[in-house]
Design a protein around this motif. Structure first.
Motif, PDB file in Angstrom:
ATOM      1  N   PRO A  52      55.788  44.266  42.886  1.00 11.39           N
ATOM      2  CA  PRO A  52      54.531  43.613  43.278  1.00 11.39           C
ATOM      3  C   PRO A  52      53.473  44.553  43.823  1.00 11.39           C
ATOM      4  CG  PRO A  52      56.291  43.119  44.846  1.00 11.39           C
ATOM      5  CD  PRO A  52      56.932  43.789  43.679  1.00 11.39           C
ATOM      6  N   ASP A  53      53.849  45.775  44.214  1.00  9.13           N
ATOM      7  CA  ASP A  53      52.841  46.721  44.688  1.00  9.13           C
ATOM      8  C   ASP A  53      51.907  47.169  43.568  1.00  9.13           C
ATOM      9  OD1 ASP A  53      53.933  46.573  47.182  1.00  9.13           O
ATOM     10  OD2 ASP A  53      55.054  48.439  47.046  1.00  9.13           O
ATOM     11  N   ILE A  54      52.340  47.013  42.335  1.00 10.41           N
ATOM     12  CA  ILE A  54      51.511  47.374  41.185  1.00 10.41           C
ATOM     13  C   ILE A  54      50.793  46.128  40.695  1.00 10.41           C
ATOM     14  CG2 ILE A  54      51.536  48.183  38.802  1.00 10.41           C
ATOM     15  CD1 ILE A  54      53.864  49.966  39.479  1.00 10.41           C
ATOM     16  N   LYS A  55      49.467  46.209  40.633  1.00  8.00           N
ATOM     17  CA  LYS A  55      48.644  45.083  40.174  1.00  8.00           C
ATOM     18  C   LYS A  55      48.162  45.363  38.753  1.00  8.00           C
ATOM     19  CE  LYS A  55      48.709  42.944  44.213  1.00  8.00           C
ATOM     20  NZ  LYS A  55      49.440  43.937  45.033  1.00  8.00           N
ATOM     21  N   LEU A  56      48.300  44.362  37.882  1.00  4.42           N
ATOM     22  CA  LEU A  56      47.885  44.478  36.493  1.00  4.42           C
ATOM     23  C   LEU A  56      46.658  43.615  36.237  1.00  4.42           C
ATOM     24  CD1 LEU A  56      51.345  44.264  34.694  1.00  4.42           C
ATOM     25  CD2 LEU A  56      50.070  46.329  35.322  1.00  4.42           C
ATOM     26  N   ALA A  57      45.799  44.084  35.351  1.00  2.00           N
ATOM     27  CA  ALA A  57      44.631  43.299  34.958  1.00  2.00           C
ATOM     28  C   ALA A  57      45.098  42.066  34.190  1.00  2.00           C
ATOM     29  CB  ALA A  57      43.704  44.140  34.090  1.00  2.00           C
ATOM     30  N   LEU A  58      44.492  40.928  34.501  1.00  2.00           N
ATOM     31  CA  LEU A  58      44.888  39.657  33.907  1.00  2.00           C
ATOM     32  C   LEU A  58      43.881  39.270  32.817  1.00  2.00           C
ATOM     33  CD1 LEU A  58      46.957  37.351  34.168  1.00  2.00           C
ATOM     34  CD2 LEU A  58      45.388  36.263  35.797  1.00  2.00           C
ATOM     35  N   PHE A  59      44.358  39.177  31.563  1.00  2.49           N
ATOM     36  CA  PHE A  59      43.531  38.817  30.408  1.00  2.49           C
ATOM     37  C   PHE A  59      42.222  39.613  30.391  1.00  2.49           C
ATOM     38  CE2 PHE A  59      45.788  34.787  31.590  1.00  2.49           C
ATOM     39  CZ  PHE A  59      46.731  34.849  30.572  1.00  2.49           C
ATOM     40  N   PRO A  60      42.319  40.940  30.240  1.00  6.61           N
ATOM     41  CA  PRO A  60      41.123  41.786  30.403  1.00  6.61           C
ATOM     42  C   PRO A  60      40.281  41.978  29.145  1.00  6.61           C
ATOM     43  CG  PRO A  60      43.045  43.169  30.092  1.00  6.61           C
ATOM     44  CD  PRO A  60      43.548  41.740  30.093  1.00  6.61           C
ATOM     45  N   TYR A  61      40.715  41.470  27.983  1.00  8.43           N
ATOM     46  CA  TYR A  61      40.087  41.878  26.731  1.00  8.43           C
ATOM     47  C   TYR A  61      38.592  41.589  26.679  1.00  8.43           C
ATOM     48  CZ  TYR A  61      38.840  42.311  21.850  1.00  8.43           C
ATOM     49  OH  TYR A  61      38.199  42.672  20.695  1.00  8.43           O
ATOM     50  N   ARG A  62      38.192  40.383  27.022  1.00  4.79           N
ATOM     51  CA  ARG A  62      36.785  40.018  26.864  1.00  4.79           C
ATOM     52  C   ARG A  62      35.883  40.892  27.735  1.00  4.79           C
ATOM     53  NH1 ARG A  62      35.318  33.755  27.137  1.00  4.79           N
ATOM     54  NH2 ARG A  62      36.687  33.901  25.316  1.00  4.79           N
ATOM     55  N   LYS A  63      36.246  41.054  29.008  1.00  2.67           N
ATOM     56  CA  LYS A  63      35.415  41.850  29.903  1.00  2.67           C
ATOM     57  C   LYS A  63      35.428  43.316  29.498  1.00  2.67           C
ATOM     58  CE  LYS A  63      34.619  43.076  34.745  1.00  2.67           C
ATOM     59  NZ  LYS A  63      35.008  42.861  36.161  1.00  2.67           N
ATOM     60  N   LEU A  64      36.606  43.841  29.135  1.00  2.00           N
ATOM     61  CA  LEU A  64      36.680  45.240  28.742  1.00  2.00           C
ATOM     62  C   LEU A  64      35.853  45.498  27.491  1.00  2.00           C
ATOM     63  CD1 LEU A  64      39.593  47.662  28.892  1.00  2.00           C
ATOM     64  CD2 LEU A  64      38.503  47.344  26.687  1.00  2.00           C
ATOM     65  N   SER A  65      35.887  44.575  26.556  1.00  2.00           N
ATOM     66  CA  SER A  65      35.089  44.727  25.334  1.00  2.00           C
ATOM     67  C   SER A  65      33.603  44.803  25.665  1.00  2.00           C
ATOM     68  CB  SER A  65      35.346  43.548  24.385  1.00  2.00           C
ATOM     69  OG  SER A  65      36.699  43.508  23.992  1.00  2.00           O
ATOM     70  N   LEU A  84      45.403  46.749  30.146  1.00  2.00           N
ATOM     71  CA  LEU A  84      44.117  47.379  29.850  1.00  2.00           C
ATOM     72  C   LEU A  84      44.229  48.301  28.640  1.00  2.00           C
ATOM     73  CD1 LEU A  84      42.683  48.238  33.390  1.00  2.00           C
ATOM     74  CD2 LEU A  84      41.809  46.573  31.748  1.00  2.00           C
ATOM     75  N   GLY A  85      45.336  49.036  28.559  1.00  2.00           N
ATOM     76  CA  GLY A  85      45.528  49.906  27.406  1.00  2.00           C
ATOM     77  C   GLY A  85      45.578  49.131  26.103  1.00  2.00           C
ATOM     78  N   TRP A  86      46.309  48.028  26.094  1.00  2.00           N
ATOM     79  CA  TRP A  86      46.400  47.220  24.877  1.00  2.00           C
ATOM     80  C   TRP A  86      45.060  46.554  24.552  1.00  2.00           C
ATOM     81  CZ3 TRP A  86      49.906  46.890  21.047  1.00  2.00           C
ATOM     82  CH2 TRP A  86      51.143  47.482  21.262  1.00  2.00           C
ATOM     83  N   ALA A  87      44.313  46.173  25.585  1.00  5.21           N
ATOM     84  CA  ALA A  87      43.001  45.571  25.342  1.00  5.21           C
ATOM     85  C   ALA A  87      42.054  46.595  24.716  1.00  5.21           C
ATOM     86  CB  ALA A  87      42.423  45.033  26.644  1.00  5.21           C
ATOM     87  N   ALA A  88      42.074  47.830  25.205  1.00 12.61           N
ATOM     88  CA  ALA A  88      41.232  48.876  24.631  1.00 12.61           C
ATOM     89  C   ALA A  88      41.646  49.175  23.198  1.00 12.61           C
ATOM     90  CB  ALA A  88      41.315  50.134  25.487  1.00 12.61           C
ATOM     91  N   ARG A  89      42.943  49.232  22.958  1.00 10.41           N
ATOM     92  CA  ARG A  89      43.442  49.465  21.601  1.00 10.41           C
ATOM     93  C   ARG A  89      42.992  48.348  20.672  1.00 10.41           C
ATOM     94  NH1 ARG A  89      47.473  47.665  18.368  1.00 10.41           N
ATOM     95  NH2 ARG A  89      48.618  49.171  17.051  1.00 10.41           N
ATOM     96  N   LYS A  90      43.089  47.102  21.125  1.00  3.49           N
ATOM     97  CA  LYS A  90      42.680  45.950  20.322  1.00  3.49           C
ATOM     98  C   LYS A  90      41.194  46.025  19.980  1.00  3.49           C
ATOM     99  CE  LYS A  90      42.584  40.860  20.580  1.00  3.49           C
ATOM    100  NZ  LYS A  90      42.951  39.695  21.445  1.00  3.49           N
ATOM    101  N   TYR A  91      40.380  46.390  20.971  1.00  6.99           N
ATOM    102  CA  TYR A  91      38.943  46.498  20.728  1.00  6.99           C
ATOM    103  C   TYR A  91      38.660  47.564  19.664  1.00  6.99           C
ATOM    104  CZ  TYR A  91      34.009  47.468  21.450  1.00  6.99           C
ATOM    105  OH  TYR A  91      32.659  47.663  21.238  1.00  6.99           O
ATOM    106  N   CYS A  92      39.293  48.718  19.779  1.00  8.55           N
ATOM    107  CA  CYS A  92      39.066  49.790  18.812  1.00  8.55           C
ATOM    108  C   CYS A  92      39.555  49.402  17.416  1.00  8.55           C
ATOM    109  CB  CYS A  92      39.757  51.067  19.279  1.00  8.55           C
ATOM    110  SG  CYS A  92      39.001  51.796  20.746  1.00  8.55           S
TER     111      CYS A  92
END
Length: 353
Positions: A52-65, A84-92
């Protein structure tokens, strides 16, 4: 050149990836580049299950795009294989843009350890992620060979350095009252670090562990003779290194181990298993010892000289590492990927027209 770096690892985490990002941003900025980090704190977040000390971005694709469209970077680098990495990959992938990636941890081993699922599943997932990148940066020759062996295409080296002005021998009385020798571990207190292999050793002296993590409370109770200090940064971390007699690195899953270099820069030898990371840092230099029996490695490491450790650390340069990073970058939007020098030439030309 405007460089956007996407990372699922960032503050308040304290780990090697975050330190590499901080230093790389500083070095790139000093060279005149604009560096923009996209990190989980810029999104809605959720805690990582089991950590739980590690926080992950929740559904980041739209904002990251939207951020990438507005930023219009010259180069995009994706550091981690998280949301975030997968969202960036998806955008590219959707927009036919280029990016580079980093393979910085043996995530399949971590994930298999935590879930009980086969490592092969996670390696397939890892390979799928990185083979979309124009280049995948790895830290060592051992990791480069492993990337080629498992099927990650277009892997290249991004070496590491150590902050020699920061990590250096200084007077320290941090562990002065403890039984000697002091055997130090620095890093996350987490299952993948194989800490029980160190803590179970029947060796004289004091085992001191610097760091936080999900196993801190349980290991503190199980090993009352060990000293757990919690995380340390800045001068306190330097004094922890300098107050020790040997740095012990029990992990078998790290791909490098920046803390080993930091210890050497402070004049402290390293004891480790003969695995990826220690093998690449220590090599044949008289700065540490590696053995399948960690107690044997510790015993041999005590004979190493501080001066040799410091001299060896000086061969790892952040200037050279940053040049590796720049050389590996590719144009974000060109029809054919360009190398960093061509990106810089293009961006300068665009500014002047």
């Amino acid at each position: 050149m405007k460089i956007v770096i996407v990372s699922d690892a960032w503050h308040p985490q304290i780990n090697g990836v975050v330190r590499v990002l901080e230093i790389t941003r500083r070095e790139l900025s000093a060279l005149g580049h604009e560096v923009i980090l996209i990190t989980p704190d810029q999104f809605h977040q959720m805690p990582l299950p089991t950590y739980p000390d590690i926080k992950l971005a929740l559904f980041p694709y739209r904002k990251l795009s939207r951020m990438l469209r507005e930023l219009k970077p010259d180069a995009l680098h994706v550091v981690t294989e998280g949301p975030l990495g997968w969202a960036a990959r998806k955008y590219c992938r959707r927009t036919a843009h280029h990016f580079t990636s980093s393979w910085l941890s043996k995530f399949p081993e971590y994930a298999s350890m935590r879930t009980g699922l086969p490592k092969a599943w996670f390696y397939k997932w890892l390979i799928t992620f990185h083979n979309q990148a124009t280049h995948t940066m790895v830290t060592t020759q051992t990791m480069l060979e492993m990337a080629n062996r498992i099927g990650i295409k277009r892997a290249v080296r991004w070496r590491r350095g150590v902050e020699l002005k920061k990590f250096r021998p200084v007077p320290s009385d941090l562990f002065e009252s403890l039984p000697k020798p002091v055997m130090l571990y620095v890093g996350r207190i987490a299952p993948e670090k194989n800490l029980e292999a160190f803590l179970d050793l029947n060796v004289p002296g004091t085992k001191a562990l610097v760091g936080d993590g999900p196993d801190l409370a349980s290991l503190t109770k199980r090993y009352p003779d060990a000293v757990f200090t919690g995380a340390k940064t800045g001068d306190d971390l330097i004094k922890a290194y300098c107050g020790a007699d040997v740095m012990v690195f029990p992990s078998k899953t790290d791909t490098f181990g920046l803390v080993n270099l930091e210890a050497m820069a402070c004049g402290i030898p390293v004891a480790a298993y003969p695995v990826t990371g220690p093998k690449d840092i220590i090599g044949e230099a008289p700065v540490g010892a590696m053995d399948e029996d960690l107690a044997v490695a510790i015993k041999h490491a005590f004979s190493m000289k501080s001066a040799d450790c410091i001299a060896h650390a000086k061969t790892f340069s952040w200037e050279r590492a940053t040049q590796d990073f720049l050389n590996n970058l590719v144009s974000f939007s060109a029809k054919q990927p360009q190398k960093a020098k061509d990106i810089l030439t293009s961006s300068v030309h665009t500014d002047q027209t």
